[in-house]
Design a protein around this motif. Structure first.
Motif, PDB file in Angstrom:
ATOM      1  N   LEU A  97       0.838  -1.196   0.000  1.00 49.36           N
ATOM      2  CA  LEU A  97       0.000   0.000   0.000  1.00 49.36           C
ATOM      3  C   LEU A  97       0.874   1.248   0.000  1.00 49.36           C
ATOM      4  O   LEU A  97       1.825   1.369   0.777  1.00 49.36           O
ATOM      5  N   LYS A  98       0.540   2.163  -0.886  1.00 47.38           N
ATOM      6  CA  LYS A  98       1.243   3.451  -0.938  1.00 47.38           C
ATOM      7  C   LYS A  98       0.809   4.322   0.236  1.00 47.38           C
ATOM      8  O   LYS A  98      -0.364   4.297   0.616  1.00 47.38           O
ATOM      9  N   PRO A  99       1.729   5.136   0.777  1.00 45.47           N
ATOM     10  CA  PRO A  99       3.174   5.163   0.509  1.00 45.47           C
ATOM     11  C   PRO A  99       3.856   3.953   1.152  1.00 45.47           C
ATOM     12  O   PRO A  99       3.524   3.571   2.263  1.00 45.47           O
ATOM     13  N   VAL A 100       4.780   3.381   0.420  1.00 43.84           N
ATOM     14  CA  VAL A 100       5.412   2.136   0.862  1.00 43.84           C
ATOM     15  C   VAL A 100       6.681   2.446   1.649  1.00 43.84           C
ATOM     16  O   VAL A 100       7.592   3.113   1.146  1.00 43.84           O
ATOM     17  N   THR A 102      10.308   1.776   3.231  1.00 46.76           N
ATOM     18  CA  THR A 102      11.458   1.108   2.625  1.00 46.76           C
ATOM     19  C   THR A 102      11.610  -0.321   3.109  1.00 46.76           C
ATOM     20  O   THR A 102      11.838  -1.243   2.316  1.00 46.76           O
ATOM     21  N   GLU A 103      11.469  -0.511   4.439  1.00 50.08           N
ATOM     22  CA  GLU A 103      11.649  -1.866   4.958  1.00 50.08           C
ATOM     23  C   GLU A 103      10.569  -2.822   4.447  1.00 50.08           C
ATOM     24  O   GLU A 103      10.808  -4.007   4.219  1.00 50.08           O
ATOM     25  N   ARG A 104       9.362  -2.280   4.237  1.00 48.37           N
ATOM     26  CA  ARG A 104       8.276  -3.120   3.710  1.00 48.37           C
ATOM     27  C   ARG A 104       8.547  -3.482   2.247  1.00 48.37           C
ATOM     28  O   ARG A 104       8.279  -4.614   1.808  1.00 48.37           O
ATOM     29  N   PHE A 105       9.100  -2.546   1.500  1.00 49.19           N
ATOM     30  CA  PHE A 105       9.447  -2.794   0.104  1.00 49.19           C
ATOM     31  C   PHE A 105      10.541  -3.853   0.007  1.00 49.19           C
ATOM     32  O   PHE A 105      10.460  -4.779  -0.806  1.00 49.19           O
ATOM     33  N   LEU A 106      11.561  -3.730   0.863  1.00 54.10           N
ATOM     34  CA  LEU A 106      12.656  -4.691   0.846  1.00 54.10           C
ATOM     35  C   LEU A 106      12.173  -6.084   1.216  1.00 54.10           C
ATOM     36  O   LEU A 106      12.629  -7.085   0.656  1.00 54.10           O
ATOM     37  N   LYS A 107      11.242  -6.165   2.159  1.00 49.72           N
ATOM     38  CA  LYS A 107      10.689  -7.454   2.564  1.00 49.72           C
ATOM     39  C   LYS A 107       9.989  -8.129   1.385  1.00 49.72           C
ATOM     40  O   LYS A 107      10.155  -9.335   1.153  1.00 49.72           O
ATOM     41  N   ALA A 108       9.217  -7.362   0.627  1.00 52.95           N
ATOM     42  CA  ALA A 108       8.521  -7.911  -0.542  1.00 52.95           C
ATOM     43  C   ALA A 108       9.526  -8.376  -1.599  1.00 52.95           C
ATOM     44  O   ALA A 108       9.352  -9.437  -2.202  1.00 52.95           O
ATOM     45  N   CYS A 109      10.580  -7.594  -1.811  1.00 53.37           N
ATOM     46  CA  CYS A 109      11.597  -7.971  -2.800  1.00 53.37           C
ATOM     47  C   CYS A 109      12.329  -9.243  -2.396  1.00 53.37           C
ATOM     48  O   CYS A 109      12.601 -10.109  -3.233  1.00 53.37           O
ATOM     49  N   ASN A 110      12.658  -9.354  -1.119  1.00 57.21           N
ATOM     50  CA  ASN A 110      13.339 -10.553  -0.638  1.00 57.21           C
ATOM     51  C   ASN A 110      12.452 -11.782  -0.786  1.00 57.21           C
ATOM     52  O   ASN A 110      12.932 -12.881  -1.109  1.00 57.21           O
ATOM     53  N   LYS A 111      11.168 -11.602  -0.570  1.00 54.03           N
ATOM     54  CA  LYS A 111      10.223 -12.711  -0.750  1.00 54.03           C
ATOM     55  C   LYS A 111      10.206 -13.143  -2.220  1.00 54.03           C
ATOM     56  O   LYS A 111      10.229 -14.341  -2.529  1.00 54.03           O
ATOM     57  N   ALA A 112      10.177 -12.164  -3.105  1.00 53.18           N
ATOM     58  CA  ALA A 112      10.188 -12.470  -4.546  1.00 53.18           C
ATOM     59  C   ALA A 112      11.477 -13.179  -4.946  1.00 53.18           C
ATOM     60  O   ALA A 112      11.462 -14.135  -5.730  1.00 53.18           O
ATOM     61  N   LYS A 113      12.616 -12.717  -4.423  1.00 52.80           N
ATOM     62  CA  LYS A 113      13.899 -13.338  -4.751  1.00 52.80           C
ATOM     63  C   LYS A 113      13.963 -14.781  -4.258  1.00 52.80           C
ATOM     64  O   LYS A 113      14.491 -15.660  -4.939  1.00 52.80           O
ATOM     65  N   THR A 114      13.395 -15.045  -3.073  1.00 53.00           N
ATOM     66  CA  THR A 114      13.370 -16.408  -2.540  1.00 53.00           C
ATOM     67  C   THR A 114      12.548 -17.329  -3.434  1.00 53.00           C
ATOM     68  O   THR A 114      12.961 -18.449  -3.765  1.00 53.00           O
ATOM     69  N   ILE A 115      11.373 -16.859  -3.833  1.00 56.31           N
ATOM     70  CA  ILE A 115      10.502 -17.651  -4.715  1.00 56.31           C
ATOM     71  C   ILE A 115      11.195 -17.903  -6.049  1.00 56.31           C
ATOM     72  O   ILE A 115      11.151 -19.009  -6.599  1.00 56.31           O
ATOM     73  N   PHE A 116      11.856 -16.879  -6.574  1.00 50.19           N
ATOM     74  CA  PHE A 116      12.552 -16.988  -7.855  1.00 50.19           C
ATOM     75  C   PHE A 116      13.674 -18.026  -7.784  1.00 50.19           C
ATOM     76  O   PHE A 116      13.816 -18.870  -8.675  1.00 50.19           O
ATOM     77  N   GLU A 117      14.476 -17.986  -6.713  1.00 48.51           N
ATOM     78  CA  GLU A 117      15.585 -18.926  -6.569  1.00 48.51           C
ATOM     79  C   GLU A 117      15.070 -20.349  -6.383  1.00 48.51           C
ATOM     80  O   GLU A 117      15.642 -21.295  -6.926  1.00 48.51           O
TER      81      GLU A 117
END
Length: 236
Positions: A97-100, A102-117
């Motif tokens: 949800l905006k405004p996002v 930074t720590e929440r954004f990083l958490k989402a990115c790390n989740k995506a990277k884990t799924i991708f790997e």
């Protein structure tokens, strides 16, 4: 991971671009103000992750994601929380949800990277399961060896001898036994000694300290006795 942003608000695009630059492993390859504008790139290039707004003119984010046949990972970034359930029903990685923060954004990115790997590892495992052979250099040639023909392998420092069921002499290749072990399916090939790997399909019998494989007997070292239990199904 190659990623793109789709958001009709220029300021939102800029903020997401800045955040993505902070994340190791993410490569931003495009920013678009509509889903339609992103379509050409998706047809021409492999995209692993999409940051997508929902409320946009023309095709909204939900409609766009539903239309994708080879769907990348999706993170919705929106100012409206009422679409959260619809978003997660589309099996998206996260819903921000905006405004996002930074720590929440990083958490989402790390989740995506884990799924991708995990997806990459799974795809690699499936490929290895389907592959029934290996290629090795021997006598200045790249030789194809079918898994089913290999009876056992003997390691000799920087070389290995590969004994075949259908050949009178072993194939000698300049490769370590550890490296070769990593290329062979673990369900079929078992390291029973620091210098020996056996193909379970060719094992005839096992007695204390020895394994009969093909026409030979190879030793079992103390450090690998658990492997025998695993090989015979006595250890999960």
């Amino acid at each position: 991971m190659n990623c793109i942003i789709i958001d009709d608000e220029p300021l939102a695009l800029e903020l997401l671009e800045d955040n993505i630059r902070m994340v190791d492993g993410l490569e931003l390859v495009g920013s678009f103000q509509s889903a339609m504008a992103a379509t050409n790139l998706l047809q021409q290039q492999t995209i692993d992750l999409i940051f997508c707004d929902i409320q946009m003119p023309g095709i909204n984010g939900l409609q766009f994601v539903k239309s994708l046949t080879n769907k990348p990972l999706i993170i919705f970034v929106t100012a409206y929380d009422q679409f959260a359930l619809d978003g997660f029903e589309l099996d998206v990685v996260d819903y921000l949800l905006k405004p996002v923060a930074t720590e929440r954004f990083l958490k989402a990115c790390n989740k995506a990277k884990t799924i991708f790997e995990q997806s990459k590892r799974s795809a690699g495992t499936e490929l290895e399961k389907r592959r029934k052979y290996i290629f090795l250099y021997a006598d200045y040639n790249l030789v194809k060896l079918n898994h089913e023909d290999i009876t056992y392998i003997e390691g000799l420092k920087d070389y290995v001898k590969i004994y075949l069921a259908n050949a009178p002499k072993p194939i000698i290749s300049r490769v370590t036994i550890k490296s070769l072990e990593s290329q062979l399916p673990a369900d079929d090939f078992f390291r029973i000694h620091k210098s020996y790997i056996v193909n379970l399909d060719h094992v005839h019998s096992i007695r204390k300290g020895r394994v009969k494989v093909g026409d030979a007997e190879v030793p079992v070292s103390d450090g690998y006795k658990e492997v025998i239990d695993k090989m015979t199904g006595r250890l999960d």
